[in-house]
Design a protein around this motif. Structure first.
Motif, PDB file in Angstrom:
ATOM      1  N   THR A  60       0.699  -0.929   0.303  1.00  0.00           N
ATOM      2  CA  THR A  60      -0.034   0.294  -0.022  1.00  0.00           C
ATOM      3  C   THR A  60       0.678   1.527  -0.017  1.00  0.00           C
ATOM      4  O   THR A  60       2.138   1.010  -0.125  1.00  0.00           O
ATOM      5  CB  THR A  60      -0.977   0.224   1.300  1.00  0.00           C
ATOM      6  OG1 THR A  60      -0.437   0.148   2.505  1.00  0.00           O
ATOM      7  CG2 THR A  60      -1.809  -1.141   0.962  1.00  0.00           C
ATOM      8  N   ARG A  61       0.153   2.477   0.022  1.00  0.00           N
ATOM      9  CA  ARG A  61       0.735   3.522  -0.374  1.00  0.00           C
ATOM     10  C   ARG A  61       1.303   4.091   1.387  1.00  0.00           C
ATOM     11  O   ARG A  61       2.047   4.786   1.562  1.00  0.00           O
ATOM     12  CB  ARG A  61      -0.057   4.640  -0.862  1.00  0.00           C
ATOM     13  CG  ARG A  61      -1.061   4.716   0.050  1.00  0.00           C
ATOM     14  CD  ARG A  61      -2.315   6.532  -0.094  1.00  0.00           C
ATOM     15  NE  ARG A  61      -2.357   5.065  -1.631  1.00  0.00           N
ATOM     16  CZ  ARG A  61      -3.291   6.237  -2.571  1.00  0.00           C
ATOM     17  NH1 ARG A  61      -3.002   6.470  -2.477  1.00  0.00           N
ATOM     18  NH2 ARG A  61      -4.072   4.923  -3.457  1.00  0.00           N
ATOM     19  N   TRP A  62       0.936   3.699   2.094  1.00  0.00           N
ATOM     20  CA  TRP A  62       1.481   3.603   3.907  1.00  0.00           C
ATOM     21  C   TRP A  62       2.242   2.716   3.736  1.00  0.00           C
ATOM     22  O   TRP A  62       3.237   3.333   4.691  1.00  0.00           O
ATOM     23  CB  TRP A  62       0.229   3.286   4.488  1.00  0.00           C
ATOM     24  CG  TRP A  62      -1.133   3.512   4.696  1.00  0.00           C
ATOM     25  CD1 TRP A  62      -1.990   2.738   3.961  1.00  0.00           C
ATOM     26  CD2 TRP A  62      -0.900   5.147   3.718  1.00  0.00           C
ATOM     27  NE1 TRP A  62      -3.541   3.701   3.488  1.00  0.00           N
ATOM     28  CE2 TRP A  62      -2.449   4.559   3.595  1.00  0.00           C
ATOM     29  CE3 TRP A  62      -1.027   6.427   3.869  1.00  0.00           C
ATOM     30  CZ2 TRP A  62      -3.705   6.784   3.400  1.00  0.00           C
ATOM     31  CZ3 TRP A  62      -1.805   7.740   3.884  1.00  0.00           C
ATOM     32  CH2 TRP A  62      -2.829   7.509   3.310  1.00  0.00           C
ATOM     33  N   MET A  65       4.983   2.298   1.486  1.00  0.00           N
ATOM     34  CA  MET A  65       5.374   3.235   1.303  1.00  0.00           C
ATOM     35  C   MET A  65       6.447   4.369   1.676  1.00  0.00           C
ATOM     36  O   MET A  65       7.432   4.942   1.870  1.00  0.00           O
ATOM     37  CB  MET A  65       5.455   3.984  -0.034  1.00  0.00           C
ATOM     38  CG  MET A  65       4.920   2.580  -0.824  1.00  0.00           C
ATOM     39  SD  MET A  65       6.464   1.618  -1.440  1.00  0.00           S
ATOM     40  CE  MET A  65       5.915  -0.314  -2.630  1.00  0.00           C
ATOM     41  N   HIS A  66       4.852   4.739   2.779  1.00  0.00           N
ATOM     42  CA  HIS A  66       5.457   5.831   3.698  1.00  0.00           C
ATOM     43  C   HIS A  66       6.735   5.421   5.038  1.00  0.00           C
ATOM     44  O   HIS A  66       7.757   5.514   4.567  1.00  0.00           O
ATOM     45  CB  HIS A  66       4.404   5.896   4.142  1.00  0.00           C
ATOM     46  CG  HIS A  66       3.464   7.261   3.484  1.00  0.00           C
ATOM     47  ND1 HIS A  66       4.377   8.871   3.486  1.00  0.00           N
ATOM     48  CD2 HIS A  66       2.647   7.443   2.963  1.00  0.00           C
ATOM     49  CE1 HIS A  66       3.246   9.845   3.268  1.00  0.00           C
ATOM     50  NE2 HIS A  66       2.421   8.667   2.311  1.00  0.00           N
ATOM     51  N   GLU A  96       3.626   1.359  -8.182  1.00  0.00           N
ATOM     52  CA  GLU A  96       3.355   2.917  -9.031  1.00  0.00           C
ATOM     53  C   GLU A  96       3.487   3.849  -8.721  1.00  0.00           C
ATOM     54  O   GLU A  96       3.832   4.275  -8.146  1.00  0.00           O
ATOM     55  CB  GLU A  96       1.658   2.153  -8.842  1.00  0.00           C
ATOM     56  CG  GLU A  96       1.103   0.708  -9.531  1.00  0.00           C
ATOM     57  CD  GLU A  96       0.857   0.641 -11.173  1.00  0.00           C
ATOM     58  OE1 GLU A  96       0.798   1.969 -11.644  1.00  0.00           O
ATOM     59  OE2 GLU A  96       0.832  -0.695 -11.410  1.00  0.00           O
ATOM     60  N   TYR A 108       2.008   6.188  -7.169  1.00  0.00           N
ATOM     61  CA  TYR A 108       1.402   7.117  -5.779  1.00  0.00           C
ATOM     62  C   TYR A 108       1.862   5.944  -5.331  1.00  0.00           C
ATOM     63  O   TYR A 108       2.740   6.715  -4.055  1.00  0.00           O
ATOM     64  CB  TYR A 108      -0.364   6.547  -5.713  1.00  0.00           C
ATOM     65  CG  TYR A 108      -0.159   4.636  -5.455  1.00  0.00           C
ATOM     66  CD1 TYR A 108      -0.227   3.891  -4.543  1.00  0.00           C
ATOM     67  CD2 TYR A 108      -0.895   3.871  -6.943  1.00  0.00           C
ATOM     68  CE1 TYR A 108      -0.259   1.927  -4.388  1.00  0.00           C
ATOM     69  CE2 TYR A 108      -1.205   2.767  -6.826  1.00  0.00           C
ATOM     70  CZ  TYR A 108      -0.744   2.064  -5.390  1.00  0.00           C
ATOM     71  OH  TYR A 108      -0.915   0.274  -5.192  1.00  0.00           O
ATOM     72  N   HIS A 109       3.133   4.977  -5.508  1.00  0.00           N
ATOM     73  CA  HIS A 109       3.437   4.560  -4.352  1.00  0.00           C
ATOM     74  C   HIS A 109       5.026   6.013  -4.467  1.00  0.00           C
ATOM     75  O   HIS A 109       5.523   6.026  -3.012  1.00  0.00           O
ATOM     76  CB  HIS A 109       4.357   3.538  -4.972  1.00  0.00           C
ATOM     77  CG  HIS A 109       3.565   2.366  -4.865  1.00  0.00           C
ATOM     78  ND1 HIS A 109       3.371   1.187  -5.683  1.00  0.00           N
ATOM     79  CD2 HIS A 109       2.751   1.746  -3.902  1.00  0.00           C
ATOM     80  CE1 HIS A 109       2.734   0.274  -4.860  1.00  0.00           C
ATOM     81  NE2 HIS A 109       2.126   0.539  -4.137  1.00  0.00           N
ATOM     82  N   ARG A 125       5.015   8.503  -4.722  1.00  0.00           N
ATOM     83  CA  ARG A 125       4.359   9.320  -4.245  1.00  0.00           C
ATOM     84  C   ARG A 125       4.769   9.912  -3.315  1.00  0.00           C
ATOM     85  O   ARG A 125       4.660  10.941  -2.271  1.00  0.00           O
ATOM     86  CB  ARG A 125       3.359  10.289  -4.997  1.00  0.00           C
ATOM     87  CG  ARG A 125       2.726  11.220  -4.254  1.00  0.00           C
ATOM     88  CD  ARG A 125       1.241  11.536  -5.559  1.00  0.00           C
ATOM     89  NE  ARG A 125       0.251  11.091  -4.702  1.00  0.00           N
ATOM     90  CZ  ARG A 125      -0.900  10.997  -5.300  1.00  0.00           C
ATOM     91  NH1 ARG A 125      -1.364  11.906  -5.727  1.00  0.00           N
ATOM     92  NH2 ARG A 125      -1.724   9.969  -4.558  1.00  0.00           N
ATOM     93  N   ALA A 126       4.505   8.593  -2.597  1.00  0.00           N
ATOM     94  CA  ALA A 126       3.966   8.503  -0.925  1.00  0.00           C
ATOM     95  C   ALA A 126       6.085   8.835  -0.024  1.00  0.00           C
ATOM     96  O   ALA A 126       5.795   9.048   0.085  1.00  0.00           O
ATOM     97  CB  ALA A 126       3.625   7.255  -0.445  1.00  0.00           C
ATOM     98  N   GLU A 186       6.931  11.064   2.121  1.00  0.00           N
ATOM     99  CA  GLU A 186       6.981  11.172   3.829  1.00  0.00           C
ATOM    100  C   GLU A 186       8.655  11.565   3.645  1.00  0.00           C
ATOM    101  O   GLU A 186       8.880  12.295   5.014  1.00  0.00           O
ATOM    102  CB  GLU A 186       7.217   9.435   3.387  1.00  0.00           C
ATOM    103  CG  GLU A 186       7.896   9.149   4.822  1.00  0.00           C
ATOM    104  CD  GLU A 186       7.503   9.230   6.064  1.00  0.00           C
ATOM    105  OE1 GLU A 186       8.078   9.481   6.579  1.00  0.00           O
ATOM    106  OE2 GLU A 186       6.119   8.971   5.846  1.00  0.00           O
ATOM    107  N   SER A 191       0.642  15.929  -5.253  1.00  0.00           N
ATOM    108  CA  SER A 191       0.443  16.155  -4.129  1.00  0.00           C
ATOM    109  C   SER A 191      -0.673  17.145  -3.786  1.00  0.00           C
ATOM    110  O   SER A 191      -1.717  16.997  -2.541  1.00  0.00           O
ATOM    111  CB  SER A 191       1.422  16.516  -2.951  1.00  0.00           C
ATOM    112  OG  SER A 191       2.423  15.161  -3.112  1.00  0.00           O
TER     113      SER A 191
END
Length: 236
Positions: free
Chosen positions: A104-106, A108-109, A130, A132-133, A135-136, A140, A152
């Motif tokens: 998930t994007r989380w 990746m954070h 992807e 969004y990954h 971007r995360a 962060e 963002s």
């Protein structure tokens, strides 16, 4: 490459166990730097957590040898804690059924923060990543970088936009703490947590690993199907 005046980056598809020849992750890093690499690390074959373990071992190897280099990591965007020494190519889901493993994007954070805290400054991604990954990762580390990444402005960080949702239980999710602790389900009733890697015992030098220019023949495929039955217990 050194003569060009450009920095030389060299990454390996290895995990914490080292390479297929038995060379440890730390020693691999030492050999790369001694060969002229300015940036060393790992890419592909393993998930973010596993790749960070490997880079940590590489960093320790360099420190023990009193060598310096920048660190680099580009993991998969799939969770692969159950893969063997060769990585995700041994998983039965490879390559066309890996989607249930997507991070998930989380995730990746967390990966970005842990990588940065480890001293890694080239933090990227490989197969499965992807937009969004990426971007995360950038979000962060926005404070360290001094700015937010493009895109963002299209969303609120950590789901805070959910504060306007019509359902109260969804509004309660408008906080970082909720998403950091989230353990997402796959929605697949009979999906196992782990898979059993295909371990055929094939290593460097085996005839079956030799690549050919021509298309694999039907007879060769039949031979592979028979090996699959013996090694993996799967009937093609």
């Amino acid at each position: 490459m050194k003569e060009s005046g450009k920095a030389v980056a060299a990454t390996l598809c290895i995990g914490p166990e080292g390479d297929m020849a038995g060379v440890s992750a730390g020693d691999c890093a030492v050999r790369l730097v001694k060969a002229g690499a300015d940036i060393v690390g790992v890419n592909c074959h393993f998930d973010p957590a596993t790749c960070l373990k490997t880079v940590k071992l590489m960093k320790e190897g360099l420190e023990a040898a009193k060598l310096k280099a920048h660190l680099m990591v580009q993991p998969l965007a799939f969770h692969t804690p159950d893969c063997s020494k060769q990585g995700f190519i041994d998983l039965p889901e490879f390559p066309f059924a890996l989607e249930p493993r997507i991070a998930t994007r989380w995730d990746m954070h967390k990966y970005a923060r842990n990588a940065y805290d480890l001293g890694i400054r080239y933090i990227g991604g490989c197969c499965g990543f992807e937009p969004y990954h990426i971007r995360a990762i950038a979000e962060e580390l926005a404070t360290e970088r001094g700015f937010l990444p493009a895109g963002s402005e299209k969303h609120d960080a950590w789901g805070t936009c959910l504060a306007m949702h019509t359902k109260p239980w969804v509004r309660a999710r408008a906080q970082r703490a909720y998403w950091e602790k989230m353990l997402p389900a796959t929605g697949l009733p009979y999906s196992p947590s782990f898979s059993k890697p295909d371990s055929w015992g094939v290593t460097k030098g085996d005839e079956v690993l030799i690549q050919q220019v021509e298309v694999t023949s039907n007879d060769q495929l039949k031979e592979m199907f028979e090996k699959q039955k013996r090694f993996a217990g799967i009937v093609a």
